[in-house]
Design a protein around this motif. Structure first.
Motif, PDB file in Angstrom:
ATOM      1  N   ASN A   1       0.102  -6.971  -4.292  1.00 19.63           N
ATOM      2  CA  ASN A   1       0.402  -7.176  -2.879  1.00 19.63           C
ATOM      3  C   ASN A   1       1.597  -8.095  -2.656  1.00 19.63           C
ATOM      4  O   ASN A   1       2.270  -7.995  -1.633  1.00 19.63           O
ATOM      5  CB  ASN A   1      -0.813  -7.738  -2.153  1.00 19.63           C
ATOM      6  N   ASP A   2       1.859  -8.997  -3.616  1.00 24.36           N
ATOM      7  CA  ASP A   2       2.944  -9.958  -3.450  1.00 24.36           C
ATOM      8  C   ASP A   2       4.087  -9.777  -4.432  1.00 24.36           C
ATOM      9  O   ASP A   2       5.107 -10.451  -4.319  1.00 24.36           O
ATOM     10  CB  ASP A   2       2.415 -11.387  -3.579  1.00 24.36           C
ATOM     11  N   ARG A   3       3.883  -8.911  -5.426  1.00 24.63           N
ATOM     12  CA  ARG A   3       4.937  -8.736  -6.425  1.00 24.63           C
ATOM     13  C   ARG A   3       4.694  -7.471  -7.244  1.00 24.63           C
ATOM     14  O   ARG A   3       3.593  -6.940  -7.270  1.00 24.63           O
ATOM     15  CB  ARG A   3       4.998  -9.931  -7.368  1.00 24.63           C
ATOM     16  N   ILE A   4       5.752  -7.046  -7.899  1.00 22.57           N
ATOM     17  CA  ILE A   4       5.689  -5.996  -8.909  1.00 22.57           C
ATOM     18  C   ILE A   4       5.963  -6.695 -10.230  1.00 22.57           C
ATOM     19  O   ILE A   4       6.903  -7.487 -10.324  1.00 22.57           O
ATOM     20  CB  ILE A   4       6.760  -4.912  -8.670  1.00 22.57           C
TER      21      ILE A   4
ATOM     22  N   TYR B   1       0.831  -1.199   0.000  1.00 20.91           N
ATOM     23  CA  TYR B   1       0.000   0.000   0.000  1.00 20.91           C
ATOM     24  C   TYR B   1       0.871   1.258   0.000  1.00 20.91           C
ATOM     25  O   TYR B   1       0.599   2.221  -0.721  1.00 20.91           O
ATOM     26  CB  TYR B   1      -0.942   0.002   1.205  1.00 20.91           C
ATOM     27  N   LEU B   2       1.931   1.223   0.796  1.00 18.38           N
ATOM     28  CA  LEU B   2       2.860   2.357   0.837  1.00 18.38           C
ATOM     29  C   LEU B   2       3.595   2.501  -0.487  1.00 18.38           C
ATOM     30  O   LEU B   2       3.785   3.620  -0.978  1.00 18.38           O
ATOM     31  CB  LEU B   2       3.852   2.189   1.991  1.00 18.38           C
ATOM     32  N   LEU B   3       3.993   1.382  -1.078  1.00 20.24           N
ATOM     33  CA  LEU B   3       4.672   1.419  -2.373  1.00 20.24           C
ATOM     34  C   LEU B   3       3.785   2.067  -3.428  1.00 20.24           C
ATOM     35  O   LEU B   3       4.221   2.948  -4.168  1.00 20.24           O
ATOM     36  CB  LEU B   3       5.074   0.008  -2.819  1.00 20.24           C
ATOM     37  N   ARG B   4       2.513   1.659  -3.485  1.00 20.34           N
ATOM     38  CA  ARG B   4       1.586   2.238  -4.464  1.00 20.34           C
ATOM     39  C   ARG B   4       1.374   3.728  -4.208  1.00 20.34           C
ATOM     40  O   ARG B   4       1.340   4.532  -5.143  1.00 20.34           O
ATOM     41  CB  ARG B   4       0.256   1.480  -4.451  1.00 20.34           C
ATOM     42  N   ALA B   5       1.247   4.111  -2.954  1.00 20.73           N
ATOM     43  CA  ALA B   5       1.027   5.522  -2.616  1.00 20.73           C
ATOM     44  C   ALA B   5       2.248   6.367  -2.989  1.00 20.73           C
ATOM     45  O   ALA B   5       2.106   7.451  -3.576  1.00 20.73           O
ATOM     46  CB  ALA B   5       0.719   5.670  -1.123  1.00 20.73           C
ATOM     47  N   VAL B   6       3.429   5.892  -2.673  1.00 21.11           N
ATOM     48  CA  VAL B   6       4.642   6.647  -3.010  1.00 21.11           C
ATOM     49  C   VAL B   6       4.820   6.716  -4.525  1.00 21.11           C
ATOM     50  O   VAL B   6       5.173   7.767  -5.069  1.00 21.11           O
ATOM     51  CB  VAL B   6       5.888   6.037  -2.316  1.00 21.11           C
ATOM     52  N   HIS B   7       4.552   5.626  -5.225  1.00 20.14           N
ATOM     53  CA  HIS B   7       4.639   5.620  -6.689  1.00 20.14           C
ATOM     54  C   HIS B   7       3.694   6.673  -7.271  1.00 20.14           C
ATOM     55  O   HIS B   7       4.080   7.462  -8.136  1.00 20.14           O
ATOM     56  CB  HIS B   7       4.307   4.236  -7.237  1.00 20.14           C
ATOM     57  N   ASP B   8       2.447   6.711  -6.797  1.00 23.56           N
ATOM     58  CA  ASP B   8       1.477   7.699  -7.278  1.00 23.56           C
ATOM     59  C   ASP B   8       1.947   9.119  -6.997  1.00 23.56           C
ATOM     60  O   ASP B   8       1.844  10.003  -7.851  1.00 23.56           O
ATOM     61  CB  ASP B   8       0.104   7.481  -6.641  1.00 23.56           C
ATOM     62  N   TRP B   9       2.451   9.355  -5.784  1.00 25.72           N
ATOM     63  CA  TRP B   9       2.921  10.690  -5.416  1.00 25.72           C
ATOM     64  C   TRP B   9       4.086  11.124  -6.312  1.00 25.72           C
ATOM     65  O   TRP B   9       4.118  12.255  -6.795  1.00 25.72           O
ATOM     66  CB  TRP B   9       3.337  10.714  -3.945  1.00 25.72           C
TER      67      TRP B   9
ATOM     68  N   VAL C   1      19.850  -4.338  -9.585  1.00 24.13           N
ATOM     69  CA  VAL C   1      19.452  -3.589 -10.764  1.00 24.13           C
ATOM     70  C   VAL C   1      18.516  -2.465 -10.309  1.00 24.13           C
ATOM     71  O   VAL C   1      17.705  -2.653  -9.399  1.00 24.13           O
ATOM     72  CB  VAL C   1      18.781  -4.488 -11.827  1.00 24.13           C
ATOM     73  N   VAL C   2      18.677  -1.301 -10.901  1.00 23.20           N
ATOM     74  CA  VAL C   2      17.780  -0.173 -10.659  1.00 23.20           C
ATOM     75  C   VAL C   2      16.883  -0.052 -11.883  1.00 23.20           C
ATOM     76  O   VAL C   2      17.377   0.042 -13.007  1.00 23.20           O
ATOM     77  CB  VAL C   2      18.572   1.137 -10.432  1.00 23.20           C
ATOM     78  N   LEU C   3      15.581  -0.066 -11.650  1.00 23.94           N
ATOM     79  CA  LEU C   3      14.619  -0.041 -12.747  1.00 23.94           C
ATOM     80  C   LEU C   3      13.719   1.182 -12.662  1.00 23.94           C
ATOM     81  O   LEU C   3      13.197   1.512 -11.594  1.00 23.94           O
ATOM     82  CB  LEU C   3      13.755  -1.304 -12.719  1.00 23.94           C
ATOM     83  N   ASN C   4      13.522   1.819 -13.793  1.00 22.11           N
ATOM     84  CA  ASN C   4      12.593   2.931 -13.934  1.00 22.11           C
ATOM     85  C   ASN C   4      11.204   2.334 -14.085  1.00 22.11           C
ATOM     86  O   ASN C   4      10.952   1.582 -15.012  1.00 22.11           O
ATOM     87  CB  ASN C   4      12.992   3.740 -15.177  1.00 22.11           C
ATOM     88  N   VAL C   5      10.283   2.645 -13.181  1.00 19.25           N
ATOM     89  CA  VAL C   5       8.932   2.107 -13.250  1.00 19.25           C
ATOM     90  C   VAL C   5       7.896   3.199 -13.545  1.00 19.25           C
ATOM     91  O   VAL C   5       6.730   3.080 -13.166  1.00 19.25           O
ATOM     92  CB  VAL C   5       8.556   1.297 -11.981  1.00 19.25           C
TER      93      VAL C   5
ATOM     94  N   PRO D   1       9.870   7.413 -10.826  1.00 23.91           N
ATOM     95  CA  PRO D   1       9.988   6.390  -9.789  1.00 23.91           C
ATOM     96  C   PRO D   1      10.957   5.281 -10.213  1.00 23.91           C
ATOM     97  O   PRO D   1      10.904   4.785 -11.340  1.00 23.91           O
ATOM     98  CB  PRO D   1       8.563   5.841  -9.670  1.00 23.91           C
ATOM     99  N   TYR D   2      11.825   4.918  -9.311  1.00 22.55           N
ATOM    100  CA  TYR D   2      12.775   3.833  -9.530  1.00 22.55           C
ATOM    101  C   TYR D   2      12.621   2.812  -8.414  1.00 22.55           C
ATOM    102  O   TYR D   2      12.227   3.162  -7.296  1.00 22.55           O
ATOM    103  CB  TYR D   2      14.219   4.348  -9.494  1.00 22.55           C
TER     104      TYR D   2
END
Length: 90
Positions: free
Chosen positions: A71-74, A16-24, A55-59, A32-33
């Motif tokens: 919830n379990d993976r990107i 949930y935090l990952l999705r919120a930070v990605h959106d922000w 590896v650093v990935l641009n998402v 976002p990386y």
């Protein structure tokens, strides 16, 4: 117990935090990386992009297709050296 469960039975707040930070990040026109431990079991990234086990990935939405911040993976599709590949990060 699955990786997304906590000892008290509640689901992890990490996705949930990952999705919120990605959106922000995207809402503020930033890029976002994610830093990935590429040797972790279940990680699927092109071997040629791995350096020192990471590896650093641009998402950003403009860089990937079918982005799923689950919830379990990107997971997403991206082009590496012009070749479309699926990336999976548990």
């Amino acid at each position: 117990m699955s990786a997304s469960d906590t000892p008290d039975g509640m689901t992890s707040n990490r996705p949930y935090l990952l999705r919120a930070v990605h959106d922000w990040i995207c809402d503020n026109n930033l890029t976002p990386y994610v830093l990935v431990d590429a040797v972790r079991e279940g990680v699927r990234v092109p071997p040629q992009v791995i350096k020192d086990g990471q590896v650093v990935l641009n998402v950003a939405m403009r860089a990937v297709a079918n982005l799923d911040l689950g919830n379990d993976r990107i997971s997403f599709n991206a082009r590496f050296s012009g070749v479309r590949q699926q990336v999976v990060i548990p």
